[in-house]
Design a protein around this motif. Structure first.
Motif, mmCIF file in Angstrom:
data_model
loop_
_atom_site.group_PDB
_atom_site.id
_atom_site.type_symbol
_atom_site.label_atom_id
_atom_site.label_comp_id
_atom_site.label_asym_id
_atom_site.label_seq_id
_atom_site.Cartn_x
_atom_site.Cartn_y
_atom_site.Cartn_z
ATOM 1 N N UNK A 274 -0.421 5.848 26.173
ATOM 2 C CA UNK A 274 0.275 6.985 25.565
ATOM 3 C C UNK A 274 -0.733 8.117 25.352
ATOM 4 N N UNK A 275 -0.340 9.355 25.693
ATOM 5 C CA UNK A 275 -1.212 10.519 25.496
ATOM 6 C C UNK A 275 -0.397 11.660 24.896
ATOM 7 N N UNK A 276 -0.916 12.249 23.817
ATOM 8 C CA UNK A 276 -0.296 13.438 23.221
ATOM 9 C C UNK A 276 -1.338 14.101 22.317
ATOM 10 N N UNK A 277 -1.007 15.287 21.846
ATOM 11 C CA UNK A 277 -1.872 15.987 20.899
ATOM 12 C C UNK A 277 -1.057 16.681 19.836
ATOM 13 N N UNK A 278 -1.756 17.158 18.790
ATOM 14 C CA UNK A 278 -1.183 18.098 17.820
ATOM 15 C C UNK A 278 0.006 17.530 17.058
ATOM 16 N N UNK A 279 -0.120 16.285 16.602
ATOM 17 C CA UNK A 279 1.020 15.671 15.933
ATOM 18 C C UNK A 279 1.140 16.107 14.483
ATOM 19 N N UNK A 280 0.012 16.208 13.786
ATOM 20 C CA UNK A 280 0.083 16.514 12.368
ATOM 21 C C UNK A 280 0.612 15.338 11.572
ATOM 22 N N UNK A 281 0.972 15.601 10.328
ATOM 23 C CA UNK A 281 1.546 14.580 9.463
ATOM 24 C C UNK A 281 2.729 15.188 8.727
ATOM 25 N N UNK A 282 3.569 14.347 8.199
ATOM 26 C CA UNK A 282 4.714 14.813 7.431
ATOM 27 C C UNK A 282 4.993 13.799 6.329
ATOM 28 N N UNK A 283 5.740 14.233 5.329
ATOM 29 C CA UNK A 283 6.028 13.377 4.180
ATOM 30 C C UNK A 283 7.462 12.868 4.265
ATOM 31 N N UNK A 284 7.619 11.565 4.167
ATOM 32 C CA UNK A 284 8.957 10.972 4.258
ATOM 33 C C UNK A 284 9.816 11.303 3.041
ATOM 34 N N UNK A 285 9.197 11.728 1.961
ATOM 35 C CA UNK A 285 9.967 12.100 0.773
ATOM 36 C C UNK A 285 10.381 13.569 0.790
ATOM 37 N N UNK A 286 10.044 14.296 1.844
ATOM 38 C CA UNK A 286 10.435 15.698 1.937
ATOM 39 C C UNK A 286 9.504 16.657 1.241
ATOM 40 N N UNK B 210 0.803 -1.218 0.000
ATOM 41 C CA UNK B 210 0.000 0.000 0.000
ATOM 42 C C UNK B 210 0.836 1.268 0.000
ATOM 43 N N UNK B 211 2.169 1.128 0.046
ATOM 44 C CA UNK B 211 3.067 2.276 0.059
ATOM 45 C C UNK B 211 4.267 1.955 -0.815
ATOM 46 N N UNK B 212 4.571 2.843 -1.771
ATOM 47 C CA UNK B 212 5.675 2.595 -2.696
ATOM 48 C C UNK B 212 6.451 3.887 -2.928
ATOM 49 N N UNK B 213 7.676 3.725 -3.404
ATOM 50 C CA UNK B 213 8.490 4.853 -3.845
ATOM 51 C C UNK B 213 8.522 4.866 -5.368
ATOM 52 N N UNK B 214 8.403 6.047 -5.937
ATOM 53 C CA UNK B 214 8.360 6.184 -7.388
ATOM 54 C C UNK B 214 9.367 7.240 -7.814
ATOM 55 N N UNK B 215 10.005 7.019 -8.941
ATOM 56 C CA UNK B 215 11.025 7.934 -9.457
ATOM 57 C C UNK B 215 10.428 8.819 -10.538
ATOM 58 N N UNK B 216 10.584 10.112 -10.395
ATOM 59 C CA UNK B 216 10.045 11.076 -11.348
ATOM 60 C C UNK B 216 11.212 11.832 -11.977
ATOM 61 N N UNK B 217 11.337 11.720 -13.307
ATOM 62 C CA UNK B 217 12.347 12.455 -14.061
ATOM 63 C C UNK B 217 11.658 13.551 -14.868
ATOM 64 N N UNK B 218 12.278 14.715 -14.931
ATOM 65 C CA UNK B 218 11.629 15.855 -15.569
ATOM 66 C C UNK B 218 12.682 16.767 -16.188
ATOM 67 N N UNK B 219 12.239 17.615 -17.115
ATOM 68 C CA UNK B 219 13.167 18.531 -17.744
ATOM 69 C C UNK B 219 12.468 19.727 -18.347
ATOM 70 N N UNK B 220 13.228 20.817 -18.503
ATOM 71 C CA UNK B 220 12.707 22.049 -19.094
ATOM 72 C C UNK B 220 13.857 22.808 -19.733
ATOM 73 N N UNK B 221 13.595 23.468 -20.884
ATOM 74 C CA UNK B 221 14.624 24.265 -21.537
ATOM 75 C C UNK B 221 14.933 25.545 -20.768
ATOM 76 N N UNK C 248 7.088 9.319 -2.379
ATOM 77 C CA UNK C 248 6.407 8.178 -1.775
ATOM 78 C C UNK C 248 4.909 8.313 -2.027
ATOM 79 N N UNK C 249 4.309 7.266 -2.547
ATOM 80 C CA UNK C 249 2.872 7.248 -2.795
ATOM 81 C C UNK C 249 2.214 6.185 -1.939
ATOM 82 N N UNK C 250 0.980 6.468 -1.505
ATOM 83 C CA UNK C 250 0.171 5.465 -0.826
ATOM 84 C C UNK C 250 -1.038 5.151 -1.695
ATOM 85 N N UNK C 251 -1.619 3.994 -1.475
ATOM 86 C CA UNK C 251 -2.812 3.615 -2.236
ATOM 87 C C UNK C 251 -3.985 4.487 -1.790
ATOM 88 N N UNK C 252 -4.447 5.371 -2.683
ATOM 89 C CA UNK C 252 -5.521 6.311 -2.372
ATOM 90 C C UNK C 252 -6.713 6.175 -3.313
#
Length: 627
Positions: free
Chosen positions: A305-317, A59-70, A130-134
């Protein structure tokens, strides 16, 4: 989190947030202003095109994206869109936009092209996402013009998971009774396509005889309703604001919840979610195990365990160049590493900070799935889940981005009598947790006040000695800077109605989030320390210890420079807390930093039942002189 306006360029609207609040990264994209100028010389290519080909449970994979512009520029950026066809279709955006916008939806994530080394020199680059199955396919787009004036110059071919509809990211939660565990998950299967169920049983040395329990199904759409199909009943809810109804909208798929009942205390169970297709074949999710809750009053080791306000983050930056939730992954990863050493999690509000960008809820469920699939993950309502003007909340602000509580109330189960009222109780062995909803009125005379008093007053303290109160906003005490500026050290009218209840029913600890730091008070009543001890409490407890545990991952909050007398320990860092009940008379509290999992503050409570019964100020019941 509080009241300071910040501009959301993507929807050209104003929402409220607390001082020093971060801005949802997707909201910085002025997608309604985007133009299309596809250039033959620009390109975007993504590999592999088929995801999860080797393992259908992936359900979670890494994908390579190549791109270019003049004409490479520091303003160029790569966006990930899902569904892949993000250009066609009409946009239900506000009429104030001049003409019909060309693009209707924000991406699910993005990254600047110069994140790839030498892009500005060579005009080509590579970024891994990183992509997840959505539940849908993906495409990658190259934009010029920065986030404020984006121009689409190239689009990749679509990529997709082998089965985009597969069941993913299970979330356990304790049910309304101690012998009931619920599991909620997301899929692309409507009830008309497949029957959702959970297969489960006791973990034994043999194969056993697993049971199958059907699941109910929920979903919601952009601007009309949430629907529930179970016993032919339908319930209606509404999205009321943008960006949730406009550029932040993404189809949530279908959310399924099944109930595993009559569990044996502390037994280990296995479970596997699945969907039976109309032809009789089954699409399975991953297999997991969990430990059933102890019975109320059971004398065994119990760790919360108790906490709040964690949010989310992306492992790919991606998305995180703005440092939106900088501590989120540290907290998540530390809890994953320590899975064997706790039994339940309370996340007391402000979960993904999606703020109306609904794709982020999927990202959050994926991030915490290694925890929530194995431990009950109990949640509370925060301002970033619920608050929107004129929707019946206590705070008339726009912190939820138009979500109005709908995703939180749908994507996670919690044992409330009315899911729109986010308050409930949990009996877990030696503990009772009274979970309040700080986004609805809690003052005396309200329905919630009645619930709080009933929750606190009905626990049998000789069997469940540890009484814990939780809410998102600080209804108790905090030396946070903006509370200090107001002179109250609390939310307006926060503790005025509740402190007599906490005192009368001898609440041990009151937990809050909302403020993004850690703080612990002395045992308090009416702003006065009633005990000079700081780390080892014993005998009669004359007041309640107040804890702010809002350092789960979002940007950190400042304290006032003057330290109040009641403030015992403060830490402006990311972390979480842990409660360990050893038995009926011994409790350990620990505060741990997310960076290393080590303990930086702690205290113990040792007492007997007679200490709970002892008369202290404003907790004495009437007596008679009769003999």
């Amino acid at each position: 989190m509080g009241m300071l306006p910040v501009v959301l360029a993507a929807v050209a609207s104003t929402v409220s947030a607390s001082p020093a609040d971060g801005i949802q990264p997707l909201s910085k994209i002025a997608i309604h202003k985007a133009t299309v100028n596809l250039r033959g010389s620009a390109y975007v290519r993504a590999t592999p095109a088929l995801l999860g080909d080797q393992d259908e449970l992936e359900d979670t994979v890494w994908i390579t994206v190549k791109f270019g512009s003049e004409n490479p520029s520091t303003d160029d950026w790569i966006a990930v869109f899902s569904p892949a066809d993000f250009i066609s279709g009409s946009c239900p955006n506000p009429s104030r936009y001049p003409g019909e916008p060309l693009l209707c939806t924000a991406p699910i994530k993005y990254q600047y092209a110069n994140y790839s080394a030498n892009y500005l020199d060579w005009g080509k680059g590579t970024i891994r996402f990183q992509l997840i199955n959505q539940r849908s396919d993906f495409s990658f787009a190259l934009f010029s013009g920065g986030l404020e004036n984006p121009t689409l110059v190239a689009v990749s071919k679509q990529v997709a998971f082998k089965n985009p509809k597969a069941p993913v990211f299970p979330r356990l939660a304790q049910g309304k009774t101690h012998d009931e565990m619920t599991v909620t998950w997301t899929s692309g299967y409507d009830i008309s396509e497949a029957y959702p169920f959970v297969e489960w049983g006791v973990v034994t040395s043999g194969s056993g005889n697993p049971m199958r329990t059907p699941a109910g199904t929920l979903t919601f759409n952009r601007g009309q309703h949430v629907r529930k199909q179970e016993m032919l009943k339908w319930f209606i809810f509404f999205f009321l604001g943008e960006p949730a109804r406009t550029v932040g909208w993404r189809d949530p798929g279908f959310i399924h919840t099944a109930f595993m009942r009559d569990l044996w205390p502390n037994k280990e169970y296995f479970y596997k979610i699945g969907h039976e297709l109309l032809n009789g074949t089954v699409v399975w999710g991953k297999s997991y195990t969990f430990k059933a809750p102890p019975t109320p009053g059971q004398n065994s080791l119990q760790r919360i365990i108790v906490f709040g306000d964690m949010g989310k983050a992306e492992r790919d930056g991606s998305n995180e160049f703005s440092n939106y939730q900088p501590g989120s992954l540290n907290t998540t990863d530390t809890l994953i590493k320590d899975l064997d050493n706790y039994d339940m999690v309370f996340h007391i509000g402000d979960m993904p900070y999606a703020n109306g960008y609904l794709s982020q809820w999927d990202q959050f469920t994926a991030q915490v799935a290694p925890i929530s699939a194995k431990k009950p993950y109990m949640i509370a309502s925060g301002n970033h889940e619920r608050d929107w003007p004129n929707t019946g909340g206590f705070f008339d602000v726009k912190d939820s981005g138009g979500e109005c509580g709908v995703p939180a109330e749908t994507m996670y189960y919690y044992p409330a009598e009315n899911r729109a009222n986010f308050w409930y109780k949990v009996d877990y062995g030696l503990f009772r947790f009274c979970v309040a909803d700080s986004e609805h009125d809690w003052r005396e005379g309200t329905l919630q006040y009645k619930f709080i008093e009933e929750c606190l007053s009905t626990v049998d303290r000789k069997h469940q000695p540890w009484l814990i109160f939780t809410a998102h906003r600080v209804l108790g005490y905090s030396s946070n800077s903006w509370y200090a500026d107001q002179g109250s050290f609390e939310e307006p009218e926060g503790r005025e109605s509740l402190q007599r209840l906490w005192q009368r029913y001898r609440v041990d600890i009151a937990y809050f989030g909302h403020v993004h730091n850690y703080e612990r008070t002395c045992p308090l009543y009416q702003s006065q320390c009633v005990n000079n001890e700081q780390s080892h409490y014993s005998g009669t407890m004359n007041g309640t210890i107040f804890v702010v545990a809002g350092g789960g991952g979002s940007h950190l909050s400042d304290y006032t420079t003057a330290i109040p007398k009641w403030s015992v320990f403060r830490d402006q860092d990311y972390g979480f807390t842990k409660l360990t009940a050893f038995n009926h008379s011994s409790l350990l509290f620990e505060y741990k930093k997310s960076s290393d999992g080590k303990v930086y503050d702690s205290f113990t409570i040792h007492r007997d039942y007679r200490d709970v019964l002892s008369c202290v100020h404003d907790s004495c019941f009437p007596t008679t002189l009769a003999t």
